[in-house]
Motif scaffolding. Structure first.
Motif, PDB file in Angstrom:
ATOM      1  N   GLN A  43      -5.022  19.213   9.193  1.00 54.88           N
ATOM      2  CA  GLN A  43      -4.134  19.002   8.165  1.00 54.88           C
ATOM      3  C   GLN A  43      -3.643  17.648   8.261  1.00 54.88           C
ATOM      4  OE1 GLN A  43      -1.294  22.365   9.340  1.00 54.88           O
ATOM      5  NE2 GLN A  43      -1.563  22.879   6.996  1.00 54.88           N
ATOM      6  N   PHE A  44      -3.520  17.123   6.799  1.00 60.10           N
ATOM      7  CA  PHE A  44      -3.304  15.803   6.558  1.00 60.10           C
ATOM      8  C   PHE A  44      -1.681  15.549   6.785  1.00 60.10           C
ATOM      9  CE2 PHE A  44      -3.100  11.729   4.836  1.00 60.10           C
ATOM     10  CZ  PHE A  44      -2.183  11.683   3.971  1.00 60.10           C
ATOM     11  N   LEU A  45      -1.510  14.629   7.524  1.00 61.03           N
ATOM     12  CA  LEU A  45       0.078  14.198   7.943  1.00 61.03           C
ATOM     13  C   LEU A  45       0.482  13.291   7.045  1.00 61.03           C
ATOM     14  CD1 LEU A  45       0.126  14.401  11.796  1.00 61.03           C
ATOM     15  CD2 LEU A  45       1.794  15.462  10.231  1.00 61.03           C
ATOM     16  N   PHE A  46       0.056  12.032   7.070  1.00 56.91           N
ATOM     17  CA  PHE A  46       0.299  11.055   6.146  1.00 56.91           C
ATOM     18  C   PHE A  46      -0.732   9.704   6.476  1.00 56.91           C
ATOM     19  CE2 PHE A  46       3.888  11.411   9.480  1.00 56.91           C
ATOM     20  CZ  PHE A  46       3.236  10.702  10.554  1.00 56.91           C
ATOM     21  N   GLU A  47      -0.536   8.896   5.341  1.00 54.05           N
ATOM     22  CA  GLU A  47      -1.386   7.634   5.351  1.00 54.05           C
ATOM     23  C   GLU A  47      -0.452   6.410   5.147  1.00 54.05           C
ATOM     24  OE1 GLU A  47      -2.799   6.178   1.730  1.00 54.05           O
ATOM     25  OE2 GLU A  47      -3.979   4.830   2.488  1.00 54.05           O
ATOM     26  N   TYR A  48      -0.898   5.347   5.949  1.00 54.45           N
ATOM     27  CA  TYR A  48      -0.139   4.113   5.860  1.00 54.45           C
ATOM     28  C   TYR A  48      -1.301   3.113   5.430  1.00 54.45           C
ATOM     29  CZ  TYR A  48       4.032   6.021   8.088  1.00 54.45           C
ATOM     30  OH  TYR A  48       5.134   6.806   7.917  1.00 54.45           O
ATOM     31  N   PHE A  49      -0.630   2.129   4.480  1.00 48.23           N
ATOM     32  CA  PHE A  49      -1.416   1.085   3.923  1.00 48.23           C
ATOM     33  C   PHE A  49      -0.438  -0.190   4.003  1.00 48.23           C
ATOM     34  CE2 PHE A  49      -5.027  -1.013   1.939  1.00 48.23           C
ATOM     35  CZ  PHE A  49      -4.336  -2.008   1.012  1.00 48.23           C
ATOM     36  N   SER A  50      -0.821  -1.431   4.569  1.00 48.00           N
ATOM     37  CA  SER A  50       0.125  -2.503   4.600  1.00 48.00           C
ATOM     38  C   SER A  50       1.394  -2.234   4.626  1.00 48.00           C
ATOM     39  CB  SER A  50      -0.104  -3.346   3.147  1.00 48.00           C
ATOM     40  OG  SER A  50      -1.397  -3.730   2.915  1.00 48.00           O
ATOM     41  N   GLU A  51       1.605  -1.419   5.925  1.00 45.95           N
ATOM     42  CA  GLU A  51       2.904  -0.982   6.442  1.00 45.95           C
ATOM     43  C   GLU A  51       3.823  -0.026   5.645  1.00 45.95           C
ATOM     44  OE1 GLU A  51       4.800  -4.759   8.410  1.00 45.95           O
ATOM     45  OE2 GLU A  51       3.226  -5.885   7.491  1.00 45.95           O
ATOM     46  N   THR A  52       3.106   0.265   4.706  1.00 48.59           N
ATOM     47  CA  THR A  52       3.900   1.067   3.677  1.00 48.59           C
ATOM     48  C   THR A  52       3.162   2.610   3.521  1.00 48.59           C
ATOM     49  OG1 THR A  52       4.585  -0.566   2.163  1.00 48.59           O
ATOM     50  CG2 THR A  52       4.708   1.538   1.342  1.00 48.59           C
ATOM     51  N   GLN A  53       4.008   3.796   3.691  1.00 45.70           N
ATOM     52  CA  GLN A  53       3.370   5.235   3.697  1.00 45.70           C
ATOM     53  C   GLN A  53       3.265   5.389   2.152  1.00 45.70           C
ATOM     54  OE1 GLN A  53       5.636   9.077   3.538  1.00 45.70           O
ATOM     55  NE2 GLN A  53       5.013   8.691   5.816  1.00 45.70           N
ATOM     56  N   ARG A  54       1.964   5.597   1.755  1.00 39.97           N
ATOM     57  CA  ARG A  54       1.566   5.838   0.510  1.00 39.97           C
ATOM     58  C   ARG A  54       1.144   7.279   0.197  1.00 39.97           C
ATOM     59  NH1 ARG A  54      -2.218   1.413  -1.881  1.00 39.97           N
ATOM     60  NH2 ARG A  54      -3.873   2.272  -0.515  1.00 39.97           N
ATOM     61  N   ASN A  55       1.098   8.177   1.232  1.00 37.56           N
ATOM     62  CA  ASN A  55       0.636   9.534   0.965  1.00 37.56           C
ATOM     63  C   ASN A  55       1.187  10.418   2.128  1.00 37.56           C
ATOM     64  OD1 ASN A  55      -0.392  11.747  -0.261  1.00 37.56           O
ATOM     65  ND2 ASN A  55      -2.631  11.006  -0.026  1.00 37.56           N
ATOM     66  N   LYS A  56       1.604  11.624   1.783  1.00 38.05           N
ATOM     67  CA  LYS A  56       2.241  12.302   2.741  1.00 38.05           C
ATOM     68  C   LYS A  56       2.016  14.062   2.687  1.00 38.05           C
ATOM     69  CE  LYS A  56       6.902  13.171   4.971  1.00 38.05           C
ATOM     70  NZ  LYS A  56       6.648  14.460   5.356  1.00 38.05           N
ATOM     71  N   GLY A  57       1.596  14.427   3.728  1.00 37.04           N
ATOM     72  CA  GLY A  57       1.303  15.851   3.591  1.00 37.04           C
ATOM     73  C   GLY A  57       2.535  16.734   3.651  1.00 37.04           C
ATOM     74  N   ASN A  58       2.244  18.074   3.969  1.00 34.18           N
ATOM     75  CA  ASN A  58       3.202  18.950   3.839  1.00 34.18           C
ATOM     76  C   ASN A  58       3.837  19.228   5.135  1.00 34.18           C
ATOM     77  OD1 ASN A  58       5.436  21.008   2.903  1.00 34.18           O
ATOM     78  ND2 ASN A  58       3.786  22.354   2.757  1.00 34.18           N
TER      79      ASN A  58
END
Lengths: 115, 119
Positions: free
Chosen positions: A44-59
Motif C-alpha cells: 500500500q502506498f504511504l506517501f511521495e516526496y519531491f523537492s522536500e515537499t509531500q505531493r501525494n499521500k495514501g490512506n
C-alpha cells in the motif's frame, strides 16, 4: 549507479515507541515514495516526496509521517507504534523526467517488527 | 478507483514447465502504465517490465513474455521453461496519470502470486 538504499534493514520496537526509517534514492532521482507491505493488506502506498515537499499521500493515519531533505534523502516516521505496524517498508525513487520518469526503483526494504 | 486483481494466490510447477501468471486491472484513465515486479525472499521488488496503455504489442525477453490485452483489461505474464530460481512472489501493478505534473506515479499493486518451481 548505486541503487536505492534503506536503513536499517531490520528493526524491533515495542508498542508505543516511535521509529524513523531512512531512504537514500538513486543519484539524480528527486522523487521518493514509501510503501507498506503486510500479509493482510499487501502493498500500500504511504506517501511521495519531491523537492522536500509531500505531493501525494495514501490512506494512512497521521502517525505516519515523512520528510525529504535537500539531497533527496527521505525519512519516514511512525509514532505510537501499534502491533499492526509490523511490516516491510519499501522506499522507491523515480527520475524527474526522461523515458523512465514513470518508473519506480525499489530499495531492499526495512522490516519492522512491533512487539 | 484503480484496482489490480491477481486471482492466483499460489502456483506450483515442476522445473521446465511453462507457467502463466494472470493479472486483471481496472482504471478509468486512458493513459496508464502496467508493471510486473518480482519479489524474492530477500524482499526487494525487482522490476521486470513496464507497458503503457497505448502499446498493446506483446513482449518477449528471454524466457519471459507478456500478453497485454486492453479489450479484456489483462496483462498476463508467462515464464517458459521455468527454473527453480524463478521461485518468488510476482506482483502486477498499475499506475495512473499523476495529479501533479512530473510527480511519480502512485502504484496500485495486486495481491501477488507466489510461484514455487520444484526441481
Amino acid at each position: 549507479k548505486a541503487g536505492v538504499t534503506q536503513t536499517p534493514r531490520y528493526l524491533i520496537k515495542t508498542r508505543g515507541q516511535q521509529v524513523t526509517l531512512s531512504c537514500s534514492p538513486i543519484s539524480g532521482h528527486r522523487s521518493v515514495s514509501w510503501y507498506q507491505q503486510t500479509p493482510g493488506q499487501g502493498l500500500q502506498f504511504l506517501f511521495e516526496y519531491f523537492s522536500e515537499t509531500q505531493r501525494n499521500k495514501g490512506n494512512f493515519p497521521g502517525r505516519f509521517s515523512g520528510r525529504q531533505f535537500s539531497n533527496s534523502r527521505s525519512e519516514m516516521n511512525v509514532s505510537t507504534l501499534e502491533l499492526g505496524d509490523s511490516a516491510l517498508y519499501l522506499c522507491a525513487s523515480s527520475p524527474e523526467q526522461g523515458a523512465r520518469s514513470n518508473e519506480q526503483f525499489f530499495g531492499p526494504g526495512t522490516r519492522l517488527t512491533v512487539l | 478507483a484503480q484496482k489490480v486483481t491477481q486471482a492466483q494466490t499460489e502456483i506450483s510447477v515442476v522445473e521446465k514447465e511453462d507457467v502463466t501468471l494472470d493479472c486483471v486491472y481496472e482504471t478509468r484513465d486512458t493513459t496508464y502504465y502496467l508493471f510486473w515486479y518480482k519479489q524474492p525472499p530477500s524482499g526487494e521488488l525487482v522490476f521486470l517490465i513496464r507497458r503503457n496503455s497505448f502499446d498493446e504489442q506483446n513482449e518477449i525477453s528471454g524466457r519471459y513474455s507478456w500478453n497485454f490485452q486492453k479489450s479484456t483489461s489483462s496483462f498476463n505474464f508467462t515464464i517458459t521453461a521455468s527454473q527453480v530460481v524463478d521461485s518468488a512472489v510476482y506482483f502486477c501493478a498499475l499506475s495512473d496519470t499523476p495529479q501533479v505534473r512530473g510527480s511519480a506515479r502512485q502504484l496500485t499493486f495486486g495481491s501477488g502470486t507466489q510461484l514455487t518451481v520444484l526441481p
